[in-house]
Design an enzyme around this catalytic site. Structure first.
Site, PDB file in Angstrom:
ATOM      1  N   ASP A 333      15.717  34.326   5.307  1.00  0.00           N
ATOM      2  CA  ASP A 333      15.847  33.184   4.412  1.00  0.00           C
ATOM      3  C   ASP A 333      17.014  33.430   3.443  1.00  0.00           C
ATOM      4  O   ASP A 333      17.121  34.522   2.865  1.00  0.00           O
ATOM      5  CB  ASP A 333      14.541  33.036   3.635  1.00  0.00           C
ATOM      6  CG  ASP A 333      14.522  31.813   2.751  1.00  0.00           C
ATOM      7  OD1 ASP A 333      14.596  30.704   3.286  1.00  0.00           O
ATOM      8  OD2 ASP A 333      14.438  31.978   1.512  1.00  0.00           O
ATOM      9  N   GLU A 362      19.611  32.296   7.730  1.00  0.00           N
ATOM     10  CA  GLU A 362      19.958  31.042   7.062  1.00  0.00           C
ATOM     11  C   GLU A 362      21.093  31.401   6.107  1.00  0.00           C
ATOM     12  O   GLU A 362      20.858  31.727   4.955  1.00  0.00           O
ATOM     13  CB  GLU A 362      18.742  30.497   6.306  1.00  0.00           C
ATOM     14  CG  GLU A 362      18.973  29.151   5.683  1.00  0.00           C
ATOM     15  CD  GLU A 362      17.914  28.794   4.630  1.00  0.00           C
ATOM     16  OE1 GLU A 362      17.659  27.601   4.432  1.00  0.00           O
ATOM     17  OE2 GLU A 362      17.352  29.706   3.990  1.00  0.00           O
TER      18      GLU A 362
END
Ligand code: CA
Length: 641
Positions: A333, A362
């Site tokens: 993330d 990400e």
């Protein structure tokens, strides 16, 4: 102490400890090692239960200072199942009690850690479980992004263990009308991996109140190395969540499906209360001398991954999940807040013993206040500096549906006229920031933002149901047939919607109720939805059958993909030809008609066997086409020869 000290060479050379931390259990004794270099005292407290409010102290033990800023303690006897906390005294001030940063088990809500004999948590046959996806390239992966609760919470799932890890591994589950749900559905769909939203211990759900049915995505880390308690049938028993998650992983592996975990190392739930920051004040986070946290994450704090013992913590954590839980992949993330060296150390630590494990990030470009003069951040623009990591492509997402920041903006599948070479780049898995198809994760919907179907509804409020289905299928065809690694939100294959009670659509459902978030399996009983599922299934089987859609290197793509001019602006087409990556077809021709009317285009020379056409997709021959083909409105046409 000024936290800048933590990032100095002097501090790092004195206090970097390279050995193992945490507890070391044996039936005869347990040894503890805590890293807390700024402490003048450190305490270990043993407890009967994991309930932080219970007054059930067994013993308080003063720890002894040891090498490289570590503190040690030893306790005789079998401590399996005994709960414990650490506290430190820094600059004369005693800290709160917190769980061990290297905890392997926890009590309810993760306030106390637990000594555990990990071998006792292994399901039967675990020693023979070795995960999936050996001898594959990441472009062979098809990723299905799922929240544990979403799979089972709707009544129509027919799943018994609602909201739990165990619910994910149930088979034979059906809707009232007899349609397969849950794992059976996922297996039939054909994806290679389930990518779970945060399933390590997070803080926003009170594990002591399961009856309240609280929902949260879980991007609020409390303890990184233990499964989330609310997904367990007994969060108060430290060993249960471990064994239940392992059972789920084992069952998925038995069904040929890999497990990816979404790891949120870039920030923690409450920085002041996070165990590392309590024991070594401010060490884990980017914090300045005035106590102000860097907040590029928008979650209140950013992790100082550039510090040696934070880096080690993250590397150890990923390796632990791969070793102990047989996890097959990791999604990072907001990796753009972490540093490149950490990402590379992770892949270098895991791959030698787990060559099947995939890593993707990400990697948005984020602003953060790093604590060392030179720190390179792990964002998508630096993808080439991280050989083991792939990155989400916001380029193909925005191309297909428009920017995430303006829901009404249109994209290729919602009526925006095609310009330039962006589709060509995305189709090759090489948008501008990415020069390698093995590093490009293609998607149009994930947990963030609207579901694909809702986004289409918002952009085109007047479109009827069948038109929206065609647009949704077209989006899927584009990212599923592009070079790179396809990923989609669970339920996209059945037109998933996050509809609020007032009929509008939720674009940020991180704490919305199950009624908004859950997958509505009963929809599959309706022919239109079932047909979309069959279409996705067909796209997946076609992708799996054709190595030419899963090329590994930019060189292969440059040599084997050409654009085809169709004479229609919004009907781009591609010709993939030649012997590449195990492909047995002589050539594949792919065209996307984004117009709202049928379009006739010329075909490259030859007799083509059409496999994907109108609302049907698969590996079966449908009909032959030669010279020309009429492609129905808003659909893909794919043929081989
Ligand atoms: Ca929790």
């Amino acid at each position: 102490m000024n936290p800048k000290v933590y990032s100095s060479e002097d501090f790092e050379s004195k206090y970097t400890y390279s050995g193992d931390l945490g507890f070391f259990w044996s039936p005869e004794k347990t040894f503890f090692r805590l890293w807390a270099p700024t402490a003048t005292e450190a305490k270990l407290r043993l407890y009967k239960t994991g309930d932080s409010a219970a007054e059930d102290l067994i013993e308080e033990i003063d720890m002894t200072a040891d090498v490289s800023g570590t503190w040690v303690a030893e306790k005789n006897g079998d401590l399996n199942g005994v709960y414990y906390t650490f506290s430190t005294v820094v600059e004369g001030k005693e800290s709160a009690e917190v769980p061990d940063p290297y905890a392997r088990a926890l009590g309810t809500n993760g306030k106390r850690s637990m000594v555990v004999d990990l071998s006792s948590t292994n399901p039967k046959g675990w020693e023979n479980d070795k995960g999936v996806f050996y001898d594959k390239n990441i472009t062979d992966a098809i990723l299905y992004e799922l929240h544990v609760r979403d799979l089972s919470m709707d009544e129509s799932s027919g799943i018994f263990n609602k909201g739990k890890f165990l619910g994910v591994s149930e088979t034979g589950t059906k809707t009232p009308g007899g349609i397969s749900t849950g794992l059976d559905h996922i297996k039939e769909l054909g994806v290679t991996h389930i990518h779970f939203l945060p399933s390590f211990d997070y803080g926003s759900v009170d594990e002591s109140k399961p009856e309240e049915n609280q929902f949260n995505w879980g991007y609020d880390p409390m303890n990184f190395n233990i499964p989330e308690g609310s997904y367990s049938t007994a969060p108060e028993k430290g060993e249960v969540r471990i064994s239940e998650m392992k059972k789920m992983v084992q069952k998925l592996h038995e069904n040929g499906i890999g497990v990816v975990m979404d790891m949120v190392y870039n920030h923690v739930f409450h920085a002041d209360e996070f165990c590392v920051n309590v024991l070594v004040p401010g060490y884990f986070s980017r914090i300045d001398e005035n106590g102000v946290y860097s907040d590029g994450s928008g979650c209140g704090n950013d992790t100082a991954s550039e510090r040696s013992m934070v880096k080690k913590y993250i590397v150890d954590s990923v390796k632990y999940w791969a070793d102990e839980y047989h996890i097959d992949g990791f999604r990072f993330d907001l990796s753009g807040l972490l540093d490149i060296a950490t990402m590379n150390e992770i892949t270098e630590a895991v791959h030698p013993t787990h060559p099947n494990v995939i890593f993707y990030c990400e990697g948005w470009n984020m602003q953060t206040k790093v604590t060392k003069p030179i720190v390179e951040l792990a964002n998508q623009y630096n993808s080439e500096k991280m050989p083991g990591c792939s990155f989400f492509s916001d380029t193909i997402r925005d191309f297909l549906i428009g920017t995430a920041f303006d829901a009404e903006e249109k994209g290729f599948i919602t009526g925006k006229e095609l310009h330039g070479s962006l589709l060509g780049k995305c189709f090759r898995g090489m948008p501008d920031w990415c020069k390698n198809p093995s590093k490009c994760v293609n998607y149009v919907s994930c947990h963030d933002g609207y579901t694909l179907f809702d986004r289409i509804s918002v952009a085109l409020p007047k479109a009827d149901f069948s038109e929206k289905i065609r647009r949704s299928n077209l989006a899927a065809a584009v990212y599923m047939l592009s070079q790179g690694v396809p990923l989609f939100l669970a339920g996209e294959e059945m037109l998933r919607s996050k509809t609020k009670p007032d009929g509008s659509f939720e674009h940020n459902s991180y704490k919305s109720p199950d009624s908004v978030n859950s997958i509505k399996w009963s929809n599959l009983e309706k022919p239109e939805y079932k047909k979309v599922f069959e279409y996705y299934k067909g796209l997946i089987s076609f992708r799996k059958a054709h190595g030419a859609l899963r090329m590994k290197t930019p060189g292969e793509v440059y040599s084997h993909v050409t654009d085809v001019r169709t004479g229609e602006i919004n009907v781009p087409a591609f010709h993939i030809w030649g012997n590449v990556n195990g492909e047995t077809a002589e050539a594949i021709f792919i065209a996307f008609n984004a117009e709202t009317e049928e379009k006739e285009i010329y075909l490259p020379v030859g007799k083509w066997s059409v496999r994907i056409f109108d609302e049907t997709a698969g590996t079966e021959h449908l009909f032959f086409a030669e010279e020309k083909i009429k492609i129905p409105a808003l659909s893909a046409a794919v043929m081989i020869k």
